[in-house]
Every structure is written in structure tokens, then in C-alpha cells.
Write a protein that holds these residues in place. Sequence first.
Motif, PDB file in Angstrom:
ATOM      1  N   THR A  30     -49.306   9.722  79.544  1.00  0.00           N
ATOM      2  CA  THR A  30     -49.385   8.268  79.489  1.00  0.00           C
ATOM      3  C   THR A  30     -48.866   7.606  80.749  1.00  0.00           C
ATOM      4  OG1 THR A  30     -48.969   8.481  77.131  1.00  0.00           O
ATOM      5  CG2 THR A  30     -48.812   6.284  78.052  1.00  0.00           C
ATOM      6  N   ASP A  31     -47.668   7.981  81.167  1.00  0.00           N
ATOM      7  CA  ASP A  31     -47.045   7.371  82.338  1.00  0.00           C
ATOM      8  C   ASP A  31     -45.943   8.282  82.869  1.00  0.00           C
ATOM      9  OD1 ASP A  31     -45.058   7.073  80.422  1.00  0.00           O
ATOM     10  OD2 ASP A  31     -45.264   4.903  80.276  1.00  0.00           O
ATOM     11  N   GLN A  32     -45.244   7.803  83.889  1.00  0.00           N
ATOM     12  CA  GLN A  32     -44.191   8.600  84.511  1.00  0.00           C
ATOM     13  C   GLN A  32     -43.060   8.890  83.524  1.00  0.00           C
ATOM     14  OE1 GLN A  32     -42.698   7.035  88.186  1.00  0.00           O
ATOM     15  NE2 GLN A  32     -40.945   8.410  88.215  1.00  0.00           N
ATOM     16  N   ALA A  33     -42.757   7.947  82.646  1.00  0.00           N
ATOM     17  CA  ALA A  33     -41.693   8.162  81.660  1.00  0.00           C
ATOM     18  C   ALA A  33     -42.053   9.304  80.714  1.00  0.00           C
ATOM     19  CB  ALA A  33     -41.427   6.881  80.883  1.00  0.00           C
ATOM     20  N   HIS A  34     -43.322   9.375  80.331  1.00  0.00           N
ATOM     21  CA  HIS A  34     -43.795  10.461  79.467  1.00  0.00           C
ATOM     22  C   HIS A  34     -43.638  11.803  80.179  1.00  0.00           C
ATOM     23  CE1 HIS A  34     -47.336  12.077  76.820  1.00  0.00           C
ATOM     24  NE2 HIS A  34     -46.175  12.538  76.423  1.00  0.00           N
ATOM     25  N   LEU A  35     -44.026  11.858  81.441  1.00  0.00           N
ATOM     26  CA  LEU A  35     -43.864  13.072  82.239  1.00  0.00           C
ATOM     27  C   LEU A  35     -42.390  13.466  82.312  1.00  0.00           C
ATOM     28  CD1 LEU A  35     -44.865  15.276  84.240  1.00  0.00           C
ATOM     29  CD2 LEU A  35     -44.617  13.565  86.044  1.00  0.00           C
ATOM     30  N   THR A  36     -41.535  12.497  82.566  1.00  0.00           N
ATOM     31  CA  THR A  36     -40.103  12.776  82.702  1.00  0.00           C
ATOM     32  C   THR A  36     -39.518  13.299  81.397  1.00  0.00           C
ATOM     33  OG1 THR A  36     -39.909  11.081  84.415  1.00  0.00           O
ATOM     34  CG2 THR A  36     -37.871  11.770  83.320  1.00  0.00           C
ATOM     35  N   ARG A  37     -39.889  12.697  80.258  1.00  0.00           N
ATOM     36  CA  ARG A  37     -39.381  13.163  78.957  1.00  0.00           C
ATOM     37  C   ARG A  37     -39.788  14.603  78.692  1.00  0.00           C
ATOM     38  NH1 ARG A  37     -40.971   8.346  77.153  1.00  0.00           N
ATOM     39  NH2 ARG A  37     -42.851   9.163  76.164  1.00  0.00           N
ATOM     40  N   LEU A  38     -41.067  14.911  78.882  1.00  0.00           N
ATOM     41  CA  LEU A  38     -41.542  16.273  78.643  1.00  0.00           C
ATOM     42  C   LEU A  38     -40.910  17.262  79.616  1.00  0.00           C
ATOM     43  CD1 LEU A  38     -45.347  15.646  78.021  1.00  0.00           C
ATOM     44  CD2 LEU A  38     -43.604  16.194  76.332  1.00  0.00           C
ATOM     45  N   PHE A  39     -40.819  16.870  80.861  1.00  0.00           N
ATOM     46  CA  PHE A  39     -40.259  17.732  81.889  1.00  0.00           C
ATOM     47  C   PHE A  39     -38.804  18.063  81.572  1.00  0.00           C
ATOM     48  CE2 PHE A  39     -39.903  19.271  86.232  1.00  0.00           C
ATOM     49  CZ  PHE A  39     -41.219  19.576  86.541  1.00  0.00           C
ATOM     50  N   ARG A  40     -38.051  17.035  81.204  1.00  0.00           N
ATOM     51  CA  ARG A  40     -36.639  17.244  80.891  1.00  0.00           C
ATOM     52  C   ARG A  40     -36.484  18.121  79.655  1.00  0.00           C
ATOM     53  NH1 ARG A  40     -31.959  13.881  82.276  1.00  0.00           N
ATOM     54  NH2 ARG A  40     -33.466  12.483  83.227  1.00  0.00           N
ATOM     55  N   ARG A  41     -37.341  17.911  78.663  1.00  0.00           N
ATOM     56  CA  ARG A  41     -37.274  18.699  77.427  1.00  0.00           C
ATOM     57  C   ARG A  41     -37.596  20.165  77.683  1.00  0.00           C
ATOM     58  NH1 ARG A  41     -41.361  16.644  73.546  1.00  0.00           N
ATOM     59  NH2 ARG A  41     -40.055  14.788  73.597  1.00  0.00           N
ATOM     60  N   MET A  42     -38.607  20.434  78.501  1.00  0.00           N
ATOM     61  CA  MET A  42     -39.050  21.810  78.722  1.00  0.00           C
ATOM     62  C   MET A  42     -38.272  22.524  79.827  1.00  0.00           C
ATOM     63  SD  MET A  42     -41.514  22.271  76.579  1.00  0.00           S
ATOM     64  CE  MET A  42     -43.225  22.653  76.583  1.00  0.00           C
ATOM     65  N   LEU A  43     -37.878  21.804  80.877  1.00  0.00           N
ATOM     66  CA  LEU A  43     -37.274  22.447  82.041  1.00  0.00           C
ATOM     67  C   LEU A  43     -35.829  22.027  82.305  1.00  0.00           C
ATOM     68  CD1 LEU A  43     -40.372  22.104  84.354  1.00  0.00           C
ATOM     69  CD2 LEU A  43     -39.622  24.141  83.146  1.00  0.00           C
TER      70      LEU A  43
END
Length: 186
Positions: free
Chosen positions: A159-172
Amino acid sequence: MLSNTMERTQPGTTALPPYLLDLVGQARRSVEIDPDFTRRCLEEISSLLTSVTSAVVERGLAPSGPATPAGTLAKGGLASWQIQRVRAYVEEQLDNTVLIEDLAGVAKLSPGHFCRAFKASTGETPHGYIVRQRLRRAQTLMLNTNDTLSQIACACGLTDQAHLTRLFRRMLNETPLSWRRNWRFA
């Protein structure tokens, strides 16, 4: 070294051993302080990955998902042609919305049966697989382009950069910006 590494992994799995993850952490921490130590860590990591890959091939284990002998299917799982077609479809459609119904259609199964069979074959849900593929594409784009994180998120179907950041932080356990800074010039 392989025997020590293999002892540290759980029997019946092809997960990376904790020792390898420790080496990666040591290399990251010492990259600017002690380049020689970092080089030795990277050489050890390379030899471990080569050894683990050779052991997996020798045993005839699947490259991803649960460990099953080559040529056999997980009980209730997908056929290899179905997995290949689904993976190719996901790769093509990664920047768009990927629906379970569409994936099930590619595999010629009902959505419910497809989800169960996909998890039996790969060890993860279709949604988890799609998210992981989106993050891999984001990582590739972060390393190889100068696009902003917002542009990268959209190019990966997020969706947006915030979505990328949430997923990235959760996985990595790291933000995309710090990951990009750490790995871009490494």
C-alpha cells in the motif's frame, strides 16, 4: 565444520543453523572495525552454505518447505507442476493484488483445498509466501535502485511506505531504511 553445524539444526529440517546467523551478526558488527575478521566470517559463511546446500542435495530434500525425499509429494500437497505455476504467477503479479481465488485457479483447485495443499507442500500459507516474495523484491530494489522506499513499496504491491516498514520490521526486525544503509554498500 559441517558436522558441528548439522548437529546444531533440528533433525528433519533444512533451516539455517544458529551458528551461521551468529557469524552473519559478527560480520555485520565488525565490517568497519576489523575488515580482516569480517572477511574470515564471510568465508566461513560461504563454506557453511556450500556444505549445507550439498548436504540437502545429497539427501534429496526439497529446497523449501518441509523436508521430503525428492520425487515424493507431501501428503495432501500440490504436485510440482502446480507449485511451479503458482510461483510463476505470483512472481508475475507481485506488483498487483494477488487473490487466493486466482492462485487456486492457476492450480486448478478450490480455494480452500488449495490453501491446505499449499501449506502441506511448502510449510507456509499462500499469504505468507506472497509477503515473503514482496519483501525479497523490495530488498532487491533497495540494493539495485535509487528509488525511494515509497516507490519501492508500490512496485512490490504494498500500500505505502508504512506498510513496507511494518512488514519489514516484523519479518527482519529492522526498518527498510536501516537495512538499506547496512547492506547497500556492504
